[in-house]
Design a protein around this motif. Structure first.
Motif, PDB file in Angstrom:
ATOM      1  N   SER A  51       9.245 -25.681   1.189  1.00 56.75           N
ATOM      2  CA  SER A  51       8.016 -25.115   0.609  1.00 56.75           C
ATOM      3  C   SER A  51       6.768 -25.767   1.025  1.00 56.75           C
ATOM      4  O   SER A  51       5.743 -25.580   1.331  1.00 56.75           O
ATOM      5  CB  SER A  51       8.059 -24.633  -0.857  1.00 56.75           C
ATOM      6  OG  SER A  51       8.888 -23.641  -1.000  1.00 56.75           O
ATOM      7  N   VAL A  52       6.918 -27.149   0.891  1.00 56.96           N
ATOM      8  CA  VAL A  52       5.817 -28.206   1.022  1.00 56.96           C
ATOM      9  C   VAL A  52       6.315 -29.127   2.221  1.00 56.96           C
ATOM     10  O   VAL A  52       7.662 -29.493   2.101  1.00 56.96           O
ATOM     11  CB  VAL A  52       5.438 -28.695  -0.128  1.00 56.96           C
ATOM     12  CG1 VAL A  52       4.535 -27.778  -1.085  1.00 56.96           C
ATOM     13  CG2 VAL A  52       6.550 -29.657  -0.843  1.00 56.96           C
ATOM     14  N   ALA A  53       5.525 -29.830   2.949  1.00 61.60           N
ATOM     15  CA  ALA A  53       5.734 -30.675   3.898  1.00 61.60           C
ATOM     16  C   ALA A  53       6.150 -32.180   3.109  1.00 61.60           C
ATOM     17  O   ALA A  53       5.474 -32.516   2.406  1.00 61.60           O
ATOM     18  CB  ALA A  53       4.868 -30.738   5.045  1.00 61.60           C
ATOM     19  N   TRP A  54       7.100 -32.723   3.790  1.00 66.30           N
ATOM     20  CA  TRP A  54       7.087 -34.071   3.563  1.00 66.30           C
ATOM     21  C   TRP A  54       6.144 -34.898   3.813  1.00 66.30           C
ATOM     22  O   TRP A  54       5.656 -34.978   4.891  1.00 66.30           O
ATOM     23  CB  TRP A  54       8.634 -34.633   4.006  1.00 66.30           C
ATOM     24  CG  TRP A  54       8.845 -35.890   4.036  1.00 66.30           C
ATOM     25  CD1 TRP A  54       8.490 -37.028   3.018  1.00 66.30           C
ATOM     26  CD2 TRP A  54       9.323 -36.871   5.331  1.00 66.30           C
ATOM     27  NE1 TRP A  54       8.914 -38.344   3.407  1.00 66.30           N
ATOM     28  CE2 TRP A  54       9.347 -37.990   4.845  1.00 66.30           C
ATOM     29  CE3 TRP A  54       9.952 -36.540   6.453  1.00 66.30           C
ATOM     30  CZ2 TRP A  54       9.851 -39.225   5.737  1.00 66.30           C
ATOM     31  CZ3 TRP A  54      10.341 -37.526   7.342  1.00 66.30           C
ATOM     32  CH2 TRP A  54      10.334 -38.921   6.954  1.00 66.30           C
ATOM     33  N   ASP A  55       5.740 -36.014   2.926  1.00 60.23           N
ATOM     34  CA  ASP A  55       4.561 -36.873   3.208  1.00 60.23           C
ATOM     35  C   ASP A  55       5.009 -37.919   3.699  1.00 60.23           C
ATOM     36  O   ASP A  55       5.480 -39.053   3.353  1.00 60.23           O
ATOM     37  CB  ASP A  55       4.096 -37.279   1.707  1.00 60.23           C
ATOM     38  CG  ASP A  55       2.728 -38.243   1.999  1.00 60.23           C
ATOM     39  OD1 ASP A  55       2.391 -38.545   3.145  1.00 60.23           O
ATOM     40  OD2 ASP A  55       2.278 -38.759   0.905  1.00 60.23           O
ATOM     41  N   ARG A  56       5.286 -37.821   5.087  1.00 62.23           N
ATOM     42  CA  ARG A  56       5.889 -38.878   6.033  1.00 62.23           C
ATOM     43  C   ARG A  56       5.049 -40.300   6.331  1.00 62.23           C
ATOM     44  O   ARG A  56       5.717 -41.207   6.095  1.00 62.23           O
ATOM     45  CB  ARG A  56       5.942 -38.430   7.456  1.00 62.23           C
ATOM     46  CG  ARG A  56       6.648 -37.024   7.649  1.00 62.23           C
ATOM     47  CD  ARG A  56       6.606 -36.654   8.957  1.00 62.23           C
ATOM     48  NE  ARG A  56       7.480 -35.700   9.479  1.00 62.23           N
ATOM     49  CZ  ARG A  56       7.309 -34.520   9.009  1.00 62.23           C
ATOM     50  NH1 ARG A  56       6.618 -34.135   8.337  1.00 62.23           N
ATOM     51  NH2 ARG A  56       8.579 -33.494   9.458  1.00 62.23           N
TER      52      ARG A  56
END
Length: 284
Positions: free
Chosen positions: A154-159
């Motif tokens: 649902s949300v992107a990983w904060d790489r």
């Protein structure tokens, strides 16, 4: 860094080795689970066991990785991603695992073919001797999987700011069970539970994938905790360890694991901290 030899590439690119399961067979096995709505290949993953050499240091590893990526870019090998898997357990077989992601096996084959033709590895070996060995003495520790997904996080990983966590379980179908039974369970009750989970805890970076082995699972070396034979690996991913802990706790309260166990028996999860070295690039 990878010590890719001509013999290894000839075996892996031109023909299947005795330990390899053709990707077409793995793809067909999954697709036949629902001929009207077959899952699409999300990517092709390669896992390489890596052992530190006598000249290893974080500085020498960083320098060799930078030189390797520059060399592959100069050779036009662009469409792949690289990730570092640091085990959250001790294993004598490897210090870490290198994960290389490709959009498909054909792109992977083309990439390695170019790598060999450009003779990139010889130059890297001269620059960084005995820093790290990845893949084993005779490349017996390179493991390819076709990765299938039914949803995105649902949300992107904060790489850039967080270290992700990933775990793997190695599973075998119960008697009279098959991929379609698992698909019905995942796309039905499991995904419905994920929706309710996010209604309670908020949008999540959680992701999962079905990994079909592209090798003969009974003919390869394995680390402790991996069964002698398995049908697939199940991957769980979280953008950070705190989110993983919350997810595990919520899952344990459901008792839903027994329904998965009725379809397939899986090993205990093996967890890793995951950092991104290079995201998978789109084709030029």
């Amino acid at each position: 860094m990878f010590r890719i030899s001509a013999l290894f590439l000839i075996i892996s690119l031109v023909a299947c080795s005795p330990a390899e399961r053709p990707i077409e067979e793995a793809t067909q096995m999954v697709a036949e689970s629902d001929s009207n709505n077959p899952p699409e290949l999300a990517r092709y993953n390669e896992y390489l066991w890596c052992k530190q050499g006598g000249n290893f240091s974080q500085e020498s590893l960083s320098a060799s990785t930078k030189a390797w990526l520059e060399a592959t870019d100069n050779a036009g090998i662009a469409n792949f991603g690289v990730y570092n898997l640091a085990p959250k357990f001790s294993d004598p077989n490897f210090d870490r695992i290198m994960l290389i992601t490709w959009p498909d096996k054909e792109t992977r084959d083309s990439g390695w073919e170019t790598y060999l033709a450009q003779n990139i590895q010889a130059s890297l070996d001269e620059q960084f001797p005995d820093v790290e060995q990845c893949g084993g003495d005779n490349w017996e520790n390179v493991y390819g999987f076709a990765a299938y997904k039914t949803r995105d996080a649902s949300v992107a990983w904060d790489r850039e700011n967080t270290e992700a966590m990933v775990s793997y379980r190695f599973c075998s179908y119960q008697e009279n069970k098959e991929p379609e039974d698992l698909r019905q369970l995942v796309q039905g009750e499991f995904e419905a539970w994920l929706t309710k989970y996010e209604e309670t805890y908020g949008a999540s970076s959680y992701d999962f994938a079905y990994l079909a082995p592209d090798f003969d699972d009974e003919a390869v070396e394995r680390n402790e905790g991996v069964p002698l034979a398995f049908d697939y690996a199940w991957m769980d991913f979280w953008g950070n360890a705190a989110e993983a802990e919350t997810g595990y706790s919520a899952w344990a309260e459901t008792g839903f694991q027994t329904e998965f166990d009725a379809v397939a028996l899986c090993s205990e999860p093996q967890a890793y901290d995951l950092t991104e070295i290079r995201p998978m690039q789109p084709e030029a």
